[in-house]
Design an enzyme around this catalytic site. Structure first.
Site, PDB file in Angstrom:
ATOM      1  N   GLY A  71       8.247  -0.299  -0.221  1.00 51.19           N
ATOM      2  CA  GLY A  71       7.912   1.092  -0.184  1.00 51.19           C
ATOM      3  C   GLY A  71       8.558   1.961  -1.177  1.00 51.19           C
ATOM      4  CB  CYS A  72       9.811   5.418  -0.839  1.00 53.77           C
ATOM      5  SG  CYS A  72      11.067   6.648  -1.640  1.00 53.77           S
TER       6      CYS A  72
END
Length: 168
Positions: free
Chosen positions: A9-10
């Protein structure tokens, strides 16, 4: 120092979380797993580079094992959802582990096989050799520390940081 490259993810969230773990000495946000040289954040976000947002973790093997690093990785993101983590959608947010050696690859494969039974759905985490890591722009380094009140950080990074503090 040992190192591993992870994407779940981020990178603002994963970087912030891993910085909390005992034995992790350095975490750098960046891009890897794609085909474009020296990609920018905007290019990676457009999804055309093939790169994922990743973090390079340098850790002291006497204080934390690769198995513990992987255990935490699988706790803080969903490895069964392709190209998505939370509100972030696209191949740049895919679950990916980039290994540095055949020995590291074998350890990662054994770990994934061991935890596979804990998941109802298939683990889609990509496992491949690290070809090149590109450091992200400076504004993305230590993003959570610099912007703790940012709404995205409050909603998505803080819970992962909290999990890291509990994990220690």
């Amino acid at each position: 120092m040992a190192q591993i490259i992870l994407g779940g993810g981020c990178f603002w969230c994963t970087e912030a979380a891993y910085k909390q773990l005992n034995g992790v000495e350095k975490v750098v946000s960046g891009y890897a797993g794609g085909h474009t040289e020296n990609p920018t954040y905007r290019e990676v976000c457009n999804g055309d580079t093939g790169h994922a947002e990743v973090i390079k973790i340098e850790y002291d093997e006497e204080k934390i094992s690769l198995e513990k690093i992987l255990e935490f990785f699988f706790k803080i993101h969903d490895p069964t959802t392709k190209d998505r983590e939370g509100p972030d959608v696209g191949s740049q947010y895919r679950s990916i582990i980039l290994y540095n050696s055949e020995q590291q690859k074998k350890e990662i494969e054994a770990f994934i096989e061991k935890i596979r039974k804990d998941y109802q759905d298939e683990i889609v985490t990509e496992l491949r050799p690290l070809e090149k890591f590109y450091r992200a722009e400076e504004k993305h380094q230590d993003y959570f520390e610099k912007n703790p009140d940012d709404a995205y950080c409050t909603m998505h990074a803080q819970p992962k940081v909290d999990k890291a503090r509990e994990f220690n």
